[in-house]
Structure formats: C-alpha cells, structure tokens
Design a protein around this motif. Structure first.
Motif, short mmCIF file in Angstrom:
data_model
loop_
_atom_site.label_atom_id
_atom_site.label_comp_id
_atom_site.label_asym_id
_atom_site.label_seq_id
_atom_site.Cartn_x
_atom_site.Cartn_y
_atom_site.Cartn_z
N GLN A 202 26.52 84.67 -4.51
CA GLN A 202 26.03 83.46 -3.86
C GLN A 202 24.94 82.79 -4.70
O GLN A 202 24.87 81.55 -4.78
CB GLN A 202 25.50 83.78 -2.47
N ILE A 203 24.08 83.59 -5.32
CA ILE A 203 23.07 83.02 -6.23
C ILE A 203 23.74 82.24 -7.35
O ILE A 203 23.35 81.12 -7.69
CB ILE A 203 22.17 84.13 -6.80
N LYS A 205 26.75 80.97 -7.30
CA LYS A 205 27.42 79.82 -6.72
C LYS A 205 26.44 78.67 -6.48
O LYS A 205 26.73 77.51 -6.77
CB LYS A 205 28.09 80.22 -5.40
N ASP A 206 25.26 78.99 -5.94
CA ASP A 206 24.24 77.96 -5.73
C ASP A 206 23.74 77.39 -7.04
O ASP A 206 23.42 76.20 -7.13
CB ASP A 206 23.06 78.55 -4.96
N LYS A 210 19.16 75.49 -7.75
CA LYS A 210 18.48 75.98 -6.55
C LYS A 210 17.56 77.15 -6.85
O LYS A 210 16.47 77.25 -6.26
CB LYS A 210 19.51 76.41 -5.50
N TRP A 211 17.95 78.03 -7.76
CA TRP A 211 17.26 79.31 -7.88
C TRP A 211 16.54 79.54 -9.21
O TRP A 211 15.93 80.58 -9.40
CB TRP A 211 18.26 80.45 -7.68
N GLU A 285 15.31 85.59 2.67
CA GLU A 285 16.13 84.97 1.63
C GLU A 285 17.39 85.77 1.36
O GLU A 285 18.46 85.20 1.11
CB GLU A 285 15.31 84.79 0.35
N LEU A 289 21.56 84.63 1.70
CA LEU A 289 22.60 84.77 0.68
C LEU A 289 23.82 85.50 1.20
O LEU A 289 24.96 85.21 0.82
CB LEU A 289 22.04 85.54 -0.53
#
Length: 317
Positions: A202-203, A205-206, A210-211, A285, A289
C-alpha cells in the motif's frame, strides 16, 4: 504503473519474505536478493521463494560492489531490510547510492530509532542505531524514501531457551514469560510474516508523493506484557503469566546481540523509554495501510503451535 520491477533486499527475512509473497501475487516483477544460495536445508521460506511467480533470485554478498551496482538497474521501487552481514552502515549507504544512481523512485527502508539522539540518558541500541544512521544518509542524498519502523515481532516468541522472548513451558503445562519490560506499559506488536507485505504494498501504491520522507510505525497492536500473556492464554487455552525480571542468557549468542540485549534491558527496563522513540505513534497509520492484521491471540492460537512443532517441540500434542 508501467515499470513493475521491485527489488527486495533480504528476501528470506520475515519482512522481505512477506513482501515477496504479496508483491509476486499482485503482479510485481520481484528481484529478490539473498546472501547465500538457497538449498533444501534453508526450509519453508527458501522453498516458497523458489516457487513464487514473477520472482528472480539474486544471490551474493552486499559487500560485492559489482553486485550492488547492478541490483537496482531497471527498477523503480525497492524495499531494504539489512541485517548484520558486515558493516551495516557501509552496506546501507552503498545500497542507497546504487538505488539513486539507477533512478529508483520509491525506496522503502526498514529503519529503527537511535534513542540516544532524543535523550542523552537513553542508550543507543547497537543493532538499531546503525539503521538510523543509514536513514539519515538516505535523507541527505535526496533519495525519495519512506522509513518503516517494525514493532516487536509476534513471531519472536518461542518456548526454546532463547533470551528475551522465551515463553517457557512450565511443568504443569502453563507458560511463563520473563522480561525487563514494565508489566503495564504498552509495547507495539507486529506479525511480520502476515502483515508487512500488505502494508508495504500500500505504501508503494500510494507512492512517494504521499510518503516520501515519512516514518511509519509498523505495528498493529499496543499491548502490555500482561495483555500479551492474556492473549496467549486465550489462544492456547493454557494459563500464561508474565514476570518482570532481568534477561537471562542460557544459550550461546553473538557478542553483538549480547550488547543489544544489555541495551534493551537498560533502555526499556530501567529507563522505560518509548519503543519507537518520542516521534512515532502506532497503530493508526499502520491500520490505514492494512486492516486485515493478525493479532496476538490469533497468532498464539494458529501460528505459535506450528512454529513450535517446526522446531521439534511436541507440547501441543
């Protein structure tokens, strides 16, 4: 996403293997680095890696400059979890340099805090502070990166006489855990094999938009030692108790790990420092996710007996 090549360093570790499983299943082309050639004696994880679709194994020392220079070529994403294979700081810096040169666009690095940076009265843990040094270097060179801080692995527990997380089988069939942690102070917990993969996917994918630059506390439950034992008792349907006490070492361990244990005893036992340091909170957080985590009670009921049986133990029969 046109380029789906994902480099994983330490693909036979709990974090890396978890990500390899999920990434290969959702269509990434996984370039899985391992330090030694896989063989049957390496067990279930090695066998599983060989059988995963969309996965290429790259084997060799991370102190091999040529291997490191080629590891990220053609990849845009990477997950790095180094361990003490040598000079971990030098290896971490070399990997980051190679990734930047290759044009990696999102570099997820498994880091940990150096508590001494936040409080002069707190000791540095030797196996963690090197990761924090590498994290700061990654920031300095401008590599788009996210830093995941793994909670305590549920999978650390064993009834074998290993230090710190020995869930010791008692003559009456109950279990007892002795450790230096305050019995009522919450600690962050993570089922690494089950939950790291979905969270990191998911990290990725974002994306870095975002991260990038962000630290994420990768833990899904905050449980006190007493609550851990209560979860084990429910899962195993056996009494389980916690006692606060010093770490005992009953088996040979590397000198570096002995220093780590001594630091843990002081940092979390005497000083009662927050596990991730003062700046990271969990599990908000992490839950954002991935919500399908495996909690401690489920781990104790469904996984702990299987891992114990794989270690040749028979108490569950």
């Amino acid at each position: 996403m046109t380029n789906r090549t994902l480099v994983i360093v330490n693909a036979t570790g709990r974090q890396g293997a978890s990500l390899a499983r999920v990434a290969s299943a959702v269509g990434y082309s996984v370039r899985a680095h391992i330090t030694t050639k896989l063989s049957e004696k390496d067990g279930a994880v090695a066998k599983e890696l060989r059988e995963l679709d969309n996965l290429e194994i790259v084997q060799g020392s991370l102190e091999d400059d040529q291997l490191v220079s080629q590891l990220f070529v053609g990849a845009r994403r990477a997950f790095i979890n180094t361990i003490s294979w040598g000079d971990e700081v030098a290896i971490g810096k070399a990997l980051a340099n190679a990734a930047k040169k290759a044009g990696v666009q999102h570099y997820v690095y498994s880091s940990m805090p150096d508590h001494a940076v936040f409080n002069k009265g707190w000791p540095s843990l030797p196996l963690w502070s090197c990761k924090f040094t590498v994290e700061n270097y990654i920031r300095q060179i401008g590599l788009p990166a996210t830093f995941v801080y793994a909670g305590i692995y549920n999978n650390n527990f064993t009834s074998l006489p290993y230090p710190l997380f020995c869930m010791k089988l008692q003559p009456n069939g109950s279990f007892a855990w002795t450790a230096p942690f305050h019995p009522d102070k919450p600690l962050p917990w993570l089922d690494a094999e089950h939950d790291v993969g979905p969270a990191v996917i998911q990290i990725l994918k974002d994306g870095p938009q975002k991260w990038s630059g962000h630290r994420i506390g990768l833990a899904y439950q905050l449980l006190t030692p007493r609550q851990v034992c209560e979860a084990f008792a429910r899962g195993l349907r056996r009494p389980c108790s916690y006692k606060r006490g010093p770490i005992t070492v009953e088996v040979p361990i590397p000198s570096g790990y002995r220093s780590q244990l001594e630091g843990i005893e002081e940092l979390f036992g005497k000083c009662e420092a927050p596990y991730f340091g003062p700046d990271i909170e969990a599990p908000k957080e992490a839950l954002g996710l991935w919500e399908g985590y495996r909690g401690m009670e489920e781990y104790a009921r469904e996984v702990f007996p299987l891992e114990e049986a794989a270690n040749g133990l028979t108490w569950m029969h």
